[in-house]
Enzyme design. Structure first.
Site, short mmCIF file in Angstrom:
data_model
loop_
_atom_site.label_atom_id
_atom_site.label_comp_id
_atom_site.label_asym_id
_atom_site.label_seq_id
_atom_site.Cartn_x
_atom_site.Cartn_y
_atom_site.Cartn_z
N HIS A 94 -56.72 111.93 -12.98
CA HIS A 94 -57.36 110.89 -13.80
C HIS A 94 -56.60 110.61 -15.11
CE1 HIS A 94 -60.81 110.51 -11.24
NE2 HIS A 94 -61.19 111.76 -11.41
N HIS A 127 -62.57 110.98 -5.93
CA HIS A 127 -62.52 109.98 -7.00
C HIS A 127 -61.15 109.30 -7.07
CE1 HIS A 127 -65.60 112.99 -8.20
NE2 HIS A 127 -66.28 111.91 -8.48
#
Lengths: 326, 326
Positions: free
Chosen positions: A146, A183
């Site tokens: 991320h 994710h």
């Protein structure tokens, strides 16, 4: 900070214990400590000011007598802090708000050391593979996928997968990244968004309902020279392996068509059916099947550890993937 | 959420009790309930999607069985959620992160009603003054001056001062805004940043060390047609009245030179020496002196209530200002 409530972090040190124990138990793998190869490759991926922020801020915070984790509470979004900002505050609340996109990645006393050592683990893995190894697994935490060039968030600070990919790139190799964490790998996408020698692909929960919400849509395909070199596979909550593997096969086909000479796999196992913060329906065995699909690309491969938060299945899921990748 | 810790909000209902009691005690003022003049003027200041977010999100959140205040934890900053975002999630975490710049303005069950009624109070005050009144005070909470066109934060949701200014603008009047809250009036600045018929000025703690950190620097002077119509007076922590009033006098001179036909004063009293989250050294008496300086402009005036968090002095500070404005 999880959806507005202070909770014990799902990304915590016990994860490493579970994963390490499960992997060593198999006896299949050579376990190595990471070498320290310095900051140079990290600086090729991340913004210098951001690195300095990560490296120095906890000491400043401590000097002010603070001991609580440092969490952003004000951030430079939209017209706030945008083109009309006339100055740049060097205060700690300003810096953490400038360099974060989520409140789940607090700075603590050990953040820089853990993130730096994790990045070194990824670099060590890349060098081993670059020197002729079949595959190496960087068993890192915190995770990395991320983290943008200049933003932490989603438990991530330095983007280990991007750093490994940059290592292959520095070797002159075309790299495919296939991110199978639940994710979206927004940081990795962002870092290589304008690059045509790194093909970034991610299989993940639809950002319409899943973190990180603002990136990960299928229409994001790259920019400039990088147009066509990013591919998102956004799938609905409840997706099981039979549908998921269709996307994985497509990603592998694209990697082959791209002419990839090396592969980086950001490995999250939060696509498991029991994961507490995700929403796919993969089983432990499915991670073994996925590993075989990816291994069939027959590319020099670095695997970086990303998410996975069900402590019961975490170690088994990771070991099943690693043990099946050959 | 205050610097990464969950605390009881400094901006709370007891503030209104203190202020209301102190103002009514003087017996000098006519106390009126706000009329409901509808959404039209609010829609001229704030983005429609933002208004709908404020108006409808708590009900959606409640339907999901949630009762905790809704606090943003992921937000669209920097390269995250910027130009490369391929979609727009309508999920609640995505919306609150898109429409917030700080974690101190949670949505609760009463947020929309309070913010809407506060805006109506500002509109009512503007109409009374527009109809020939000397001055009216919109005794509002939550405050408003930090709210941008499409961002809440700093305890603010709807920008009452900007809405009052827009009312004068709709009357064809040139408006000067002089914000004396300790914190920069970033929302008001943002809303009128490209306008030449609203002169926005703010006296506040230097954003290099003070909230809101990203805006409020003196180099921010407006854009396009609005260039030259925004003026910030950023002062260091510890500033007392003798230095502060130099800036106030300059702001008044500019308002006169501008040819202002109406005045809006976002009144914060957190410049008081005992304020727990600010850093100037004004006394209660100083607010009376400031009121006289501002009243000497002799303009039709709307005053909106902004910050002030020292419960001991809050009522006295506000009443001293209001009682001295004549």
């Amino acid at each position: 900070m999880h959806y507005g409530k202070m909770v014990d972090s799902h990304e915590n040190a016990s994860r490493m214990d579970h994963m390490y124990a499960a992997i060593t138990t198999s006896g299949q793998h050579e376990m190595l400590e990471p070498e320290d190869n310095g900051i140079a490759l990290i600086e090729q991926v991340h913004d210098h000011g951001y690195i300095e922020f990560l490296r120095t801020t906890w000491a400043r915070w401590s000097t002010m007598g603070k001991t609580d984790p440092l969490i952003p509470a004000t951030w430079a979004t939209g017209s706030f802090g945008g083109e009309h900002a006339g100055g740049q505050s060097n205060s700690i609340p300003a810096l953490i708000g400038r360099y974060s996109f989520a409140a789940d990645a607090p700075l603590t006393a050990g953040t820089w050391q853990a993130a730096y050592t994790g990045a070194q683990s990824a670099i060590t893995a890349q060098r081993l593979v670059s020197a002729g190894g079949r595959a190496a697994f960087a068993l890192t935490r915190p995770p990395g996928h991320h983290a943008h060039k200049d933003l932490c968030g989603g438990y991530c600070f330095l983007n280990n997968a991007a750093i490994a990919a940059q290592g292959f790139r520095a070797d002159g190799k075309k790299v495919a990244i296939i991110d199978i964490d639940f994710h979206h790998g927004n940081g990795t996408q962002d870092i290589f968004y304008d690059s045509s020698d790194v093909l970034t692909q991610s299989l993940h929960g639809d950002p319409d309902t899943c973190f990180p919400f603002y990136l990960g849509f299928e229409s994001e395909t790259g920019t400039g020279e990088g147009r066509g070199y990013n591919q998102n596979f956004a799938m609905p909550l409840g997706t099981g392996y039979s549908d998921w593997v269709v996307s994985l096969n497509k990603a592998c086909e694209r990697a082959t068509a791209f002419g990839a000479e090396a592969l980086v796999i950001p490995l999250g196992v939060d696509a498991h059916e029991n994961d507490p913060i995700s929403g796919f329906k993969l089983t432990t065995e499915d991670f073994g099947s996925a590993a075989k699909v990816l291994a069939s690309l027959n590319l020099p491969t670095v695997i970086t550890m990303e998410g996975g938060y069900d402590m019961e299945s975490l170690g088994k899921n990771v070991a099943t993937f690693i043990n099946s990748f050959s």
